[in-house]
Design an enzyme around this catalytic site. Structure first.
Site, PDB file in Angstrom:
ATOM      1  N   ALA B  21      -2.938   1.891  -3.840  1.00  0.00           N
ATOM      2  CA  ALA B  21      -3.528   0.559  -3.664  1.00  0.00           C
ATOM      3  C   ALA B  21      -2.715  -0.175  -2.610  1.00  0.00           C
ATOM      4  CB  ALA B  21      -3.499  -0.190  -4.988  1.00  0.00           C
ATOM      5  N   CYS B  22      -3.198  -1.331  -2.211  1.00  0.00           N
ATOM      6  CA  CYS B  22      -2.532  -2.163  -1.205  1.00  0.00           C
ATOM      7  C   CYS B  22      -1.042  -2.305  -1.522  1.00  0.00           C
ATOM      8  CB  CYS B  22      -3.189  -3.534  -1.188  1.00  0.00           C
ATOM      9  SG  CYS B  22      -2.427  -4.727  -0.101  1.00  0.00           S
TER      10      CYS B  22
END
Lengths: 182, 82
Positions: B21-22
């Site tokens: 994820a980010c």
């Protein structure tokens, strides 16, 4: 006439150089004040993201954020009574950080951690490690260290760690395009 | 580039960042860009919709040419030319 022009060009060049030197660098400087898990997570996500964008990153850890950088398994050595007490009461490292909201005696924090794992969001511990690999600089406020009675020996092994005062932060911030307080 | 043009494109390097994820996909892209030569095409696979806006911004800052993206069941394929 030719001489005049030459002098003018020289003057302009000098002015341009001064202007360029005064421009802020492609740098992010951050004050990390909070020791809440959510806020420290945000700080490290922004820091690692900024490195991916090729910005220089300088994090200034102060007050409640300082205990986040204590190593879990290190001892600080001999301390006076107040410092020992404070040391016990303050979280020991990133794994003991709590959410600023919905902590609910740790239940909320544990729930978030488990959801983060499920959704492949990096843990705070791995973000700190990544930040070290990417060259994010961490400066710890020496005054916070003294106030909370922390010794350098009990802080994490981080490749770009230094102990500084507010002047260093201010001069870093002055030459940064982005400044944040978290 | 249109989706058809992108689909026909041959990527010199594919970075699979679907497991992160980010800011994972951005970090993966930065790490991999060193492996290709100027003029070559890199493809980034991500399951995170934020990547669709992050990668073009990053490419612009680094002066790489962002070619476009394809949405493919639950993931995004982003293309850029170094």
């Amino acid at each position: 006439m030719a001489n005049d022009l030459e002098a003018q060009v020289k003057q302009l060049e000098a002015q341009l150089k001064a202007l360029q030197e005064g421009q802020p660098k492609d740098q992010l400087s951050m004050i990390v004040f909070s020791g809440d898990l959510d806020k420290v997570l945000a700080a490290f996500i922004i820091a690692t993201g900024a490195r991916a964008m090729d910005m220089e990153v300088k994090m200034f850890f102060t007050f409640w954020a300082t205990p986040v950088l204590r190593a879990k398994n290190k001892k600080g050595g001999k301390k006076d009574f107040m410092s020992s007490m404070l040391g016990c009461m303050l979280p020991k490292g990133s794994t003991q950080t709590k959410l600023s909201k919905l902590n609910m005696c740790g239940m909320g924090t544990n729930m978030l951690k488990s959801v983060m794992k499920k959704k492949n969001v990096a843990s705070l511990e791995s973000l700190i490690e990544t930040a070290g690999e990417l060259g994010v600089e961490i400066a710890i406020c020496q005054m916070s260290m003294d106030l909370m009675g922390f010794k350098k020996d009990e802080m994490i092994d981080y490749p770009y760690l230094s102990y500084v005062g507010v002047g260093t932060y201010l001069s870093d911030a002055q030459e940064s395009k982005i400044q944040l307080f978290i | 580039m249109t989706v058809e043009e992108l689909k026909a494109l041959k990527s010199d390097k594919v970075v699979d960042a679907r497991g992160t994820a980010c800011p994972g996909p951005l970090l993966a892209a930065k790490k991999a860009i060193g492996d290709i030569q100027a003029g070559q095409v890199m493809e980034i696979l991500s399951a995170d919709e934020g990547t669709k806006s992050d990668i073009p911004k990053w490419a612009k800052k680094q002066s790489f040419e962002y070619l476009g993206s394809i949405d493919e069941d639950g993931m995004f394929r982003l293309f850029l030319k170094k």
